[in-house]
Design a protein around this motif. Structure first.
Motif, PDB file in Angstrom:
ATOM      1  N   MET A   1       0.865  -1.196   0.000  1.00 11.50           N
ATOM      2  CA  MET A   1       0.000   0.000   0.000  1.00 11.50           C
ATOM      3  C   MET A   1       0.900   1.244   0.000  1.00 11.50           C
ATOM      4  O   MET A   1       1.774   1.349   0.852  1.00 11.50           O
ATOM      5  CB  MET A   1      -0.868  -0.019   1.262  1.00 11.50           C
ATOM      6  CG  MET A   1      -1.841   1.143   1.345  1.00 11.50           C
ATOM      7  SD  MET A   1      -2.836   1.110   2.850  1.00 11.50           S
ATOM      8  CE  MET A   1      -4.035  -0.139   2.480  1.00 11.50           C
ATOM      9  N   ASP A   2       0.677   2.163  -0.974  1.00 16.12           N
ATOM     10  CA  ASP A   2       1.526   3.359  -0.935  1.00 16.12           C
ATOM     11  C   ASP A   2       0.930   4.382   0.035  1.00 16.12           C
ATOM     12  O   ASP A   2      -0.194   4.220   0.530  1.00 16.12           O
ATOM     13  CB  ASP A   2       1.814   3.911  -2.335  1.00 16.12           C
ATOM     14  CG  ASP A   2       0.644   4.648  -2.962  1.00 16.12           C
ATOM     15  OD1 ASP A   2      -0.278   5.064  -2.228  1.00 16.12           O
ATOM     16  OD2 ASP A   2       0.653   4.815  -4.191  1.00 16.12           O
ATOM     17  N   VAL A   3       1.703   5.409   0.304  1.00 14.45           N
ATOM     18  CA  VAL A   3       1.319   6.351   1.367  1.00 14.45           C
ATOM     19  C   VAL A   3      -0.005   7.042   1.053  1.00 14.45           C
ATOM     20  O   VAL A   3      -0.875   7.179   1.923  1.00 14.45           O
ATOM     21  CB  VAL A   3       2.449   7.400   1.584  1.00 14.45           C
ATOM     22  CG1 VAL A   3       2.047   8.406   2.646  1.00 14.45           C
ATOM     23  CG2 VAL A   3       3.741   6.707   1.985  1.00 14.45           C
ATOM     24  N   THR A   4      -0.176   7.438  -0.219  1.00 15.57           N
ATOM     25  CA  THR A   4      -1.418   8.140  -0.587  1.00 15.57           C
ATOM     26  C   THR A   4      -2.623   7.208  -0.396  1.00 15.57           C
ATOM     27  O   THR A   4      -3.661   7.630   0.133  1.00 15.57           O
ATOM     28  CB  THR A   4      -1.345   8.638  -2.046  1.00 15.57           C
ATOM     29  OG1 THR A   4      -0.122   9.354  -2.199  1.00 15.57           O
ATOM     30  CG2 THR A   4      -2.511   9.548  -2.386  1.00 15.57           C
ATOM     31  N   ASP A   5      -2.478   5.955  -0.799  1.00 11.77           N
ATOM     32  CA  ASP A   5      -3.579   4.998  -0.605  1.00 11.77           C
ATOM     33  C   ASP A   5      -3.888   4.831   0.885  1.00 11.77           C
ATOM     34  O   ASP A   5      -5.049   4.779   1.289  1.00 11.77           O
ATOM     35  CB  ASP A   5      -3.202   3.618  -1.167  1.00 11.77           C
ATOM     36  CG  ASP A   5      -3.293   3.601  -2.680  1.00 11.77           C
ATOM     37  OD1 ASP A   5      -3.909   4.530  -3.234  1.00 11.77           O
ATOM     38  OD2 ASP A   5      -2.734   2.672  -3.286  1.00 11.77           O
ATOM     39  N   ALA A   6      -2.822   4.740   1.679  1.00 14.01           N
ATOM     40  CA  ALA A   6      -3.026   4.550   3.123  1.00 14.01           C
ATOM     41  C   ALA A   6      -3.759   5.761   3.718  1.00 14.01           C
ATOM     42  O   ALA A   6      -4.696   5.610   4.511  1.00 14.01           O
ATOM     43  CB  ALA A   6      -1.682   4.344   3.818  1.00 14.01           C
ATOM     44  N   GLU A 154       0.146   2.472   9.602  1.00 13.73           N
ATOM     45  CA  GLU A 154       0.877   1.197   9.557  1.00 13.73           C
ATOM     46  C   GLU A 154      -0.071   0.019   9.838  1.00 13.73           C
ATOM     47  O   GLU A 154       0.091  -1.056   9.268  1.00 13.73           O
ATOM     48  CB  GLU A 154       2.045   1.218  10.554  1.00 13.73           C
ATOM     49  CG  GLU A 154       2.897  -0.027  10.589  1.00 13.73           C
ATOM     50  CD  GLU A 154       3.689  -0.313   9.305  1.00 13.73           C
ATOM     51  OE1 GLU A 154       3.739   0.561   8.422  1.00 13.73           O
ATOM     52  OE2 GLU A 154       4.222  -1.433   9.199  1.00 13.73           O
ATOM     53  N   GLN A 157      -1.459  -1.759   6.929  1.00 12.62           N
ATOM     54  CA  GLN A 157      -0.555  -2.701   6.269  1.00 12.62           C
ATOM     55  C   GLN A 157      -0.874  -4.136   6.710  1.00 12.62           C
ATOM     56  O   GLN A 157      -0.603  -5.085   6.003  1.00 12.62           O
ATOM     57  CB  GLN A 157       0.874  -2.317   6.684  1.00 12.62           C
ATOM     58  CG  GLN A 157       1.969  -2.896   5.877  1.00 12.62           C
ATOM     59  CD  GLN A 157       2.047  -2.277   4.483  1.00 12.62           C
ATOM     60  OE1 GLN A 157       1.609  -1.155   4.274  1.00 12.62           O
ATOM     61  NE2 GLN A 157       2.567  -3.032   3.549  1.00 12.62           N
TER      62      GLN A 157
END
Ligand SMILES: Cc1cc2nc3c(=O)[nH]c(=O)nc-3n(C[C@H](O)[C@H](O)[C@H](O)COP(=O)(O)O)c2cc1C
Length: 221
Positions: A1-6, A154, A157
């Motif tokens: 998962m990239d940061v923007t998605d998270a 996190e 994730q």
């Protein structure tokens, strides 16, 4: 998962499945999240995690207080009054949450159930309490805030939902006693953690944000 998605997919989970969360995974989440920055790398956080029978006892004591109408008294005081624009957003949030869940204004019982869910810790199998020395200033609360968001990002994730909540820390004496938290630590915020019950009406709601054009003023760009 990239940061923007998270960032875009995180939401406050208000109904958890009863499934337990692996202690190893909580440890890994906290290990990654404590990479958060802090003033002079002071890392002011002290972290307490409740689950199992400890959390059951906390939950029962919270519900007892709630049903006896014991007023909450968090270590960090609540604002007595919010600036009008912020107050309005808070009221709109409440109204929209109830509307999404299909709850009418005059349905007192349903509203009560939703409010009580706070004191059931939303059914979460684990709650993380973030604490810091009571002598610290808002600069360190800033550090705790960054840790809190890092934990919640996190957690995704690992397929875990979360919610940071005032109500989780509204009775600090109960938490302090159960988790043997020293008196010189302030309990700043609680984060309930677990597997989100995605089908629950309370988890269908997504909170809006102010348009970025309203929030940001650029200078020289
Ligand atoms: C410091 C803090 C305290 C909060 N306390 C509560 C709470 O007591 N009960 C609750 O249902 N939500 C609580 N929330 C969740 C907010 O309502 C939520 O973050 C906000 O509406 C934005 O929605 P989102 O998290 O789904 O993006 C709290 C959030 C923060 C950051």
């Amino acid at each position: 998962m990239d940061v923007t998605d998270a960032l875009n997919s995180r939401y406050s989970t208000r109904a958890f499945k009863p499934d337990q969360v692996d202690k190893e995974n909580i440890t890994r989440i906290l290990e990654a999240a404590t990479r958060a920055p802090s003033w002079g790398n002071t890392q002011p956080w002290e972290i307490f995690v409740a689950g199992g029978d400890v959390l059951d006892r906390l939950r029962n004591a919270y519900l007892e207080n709630y049903h006896k109408d014991v007023p909450g008294r968090s270590d960090l005081p609540r604002p007595l009054q919010w600036p009008p624009a912020l107050q309005k957003r808070m009221e709109e949030l409440g109204a929209e949450r109830f509307r999404t869940a299909g709850i009418k204004r005059d349905d007192k019982a349903a509203r009560q159930t939703i409010f009580e869910a706070n004191y059931r810790f939303f059914g979460a199998p684990a709650v993380i309490y973030l604490c810091m020395d009571h002598s610290l200033t808002p600069w360190s609360i800033f550090d705790i805030g960054m840790l809190a968001q890092s934990i919640m990002l996190e957690a995704q994730q690992y397929g875990l939902g979360s919610i940071p909540a005032y109500n989780l820390v509204s009775y600090p004496d109960i938490i302090r006693k159960e988790l043997e938290i020293p008196d010189d630590l302030s309990i700043i915020i609680g984060i309930a953690l677990g597997y989100s019950d995605a089908q629950h009406p309370q988890n269908k709601f997504r909170s809006p944000r102010r348009p970025i054009q309203e929030v940001v003023r650029f200078g020289g760009l």
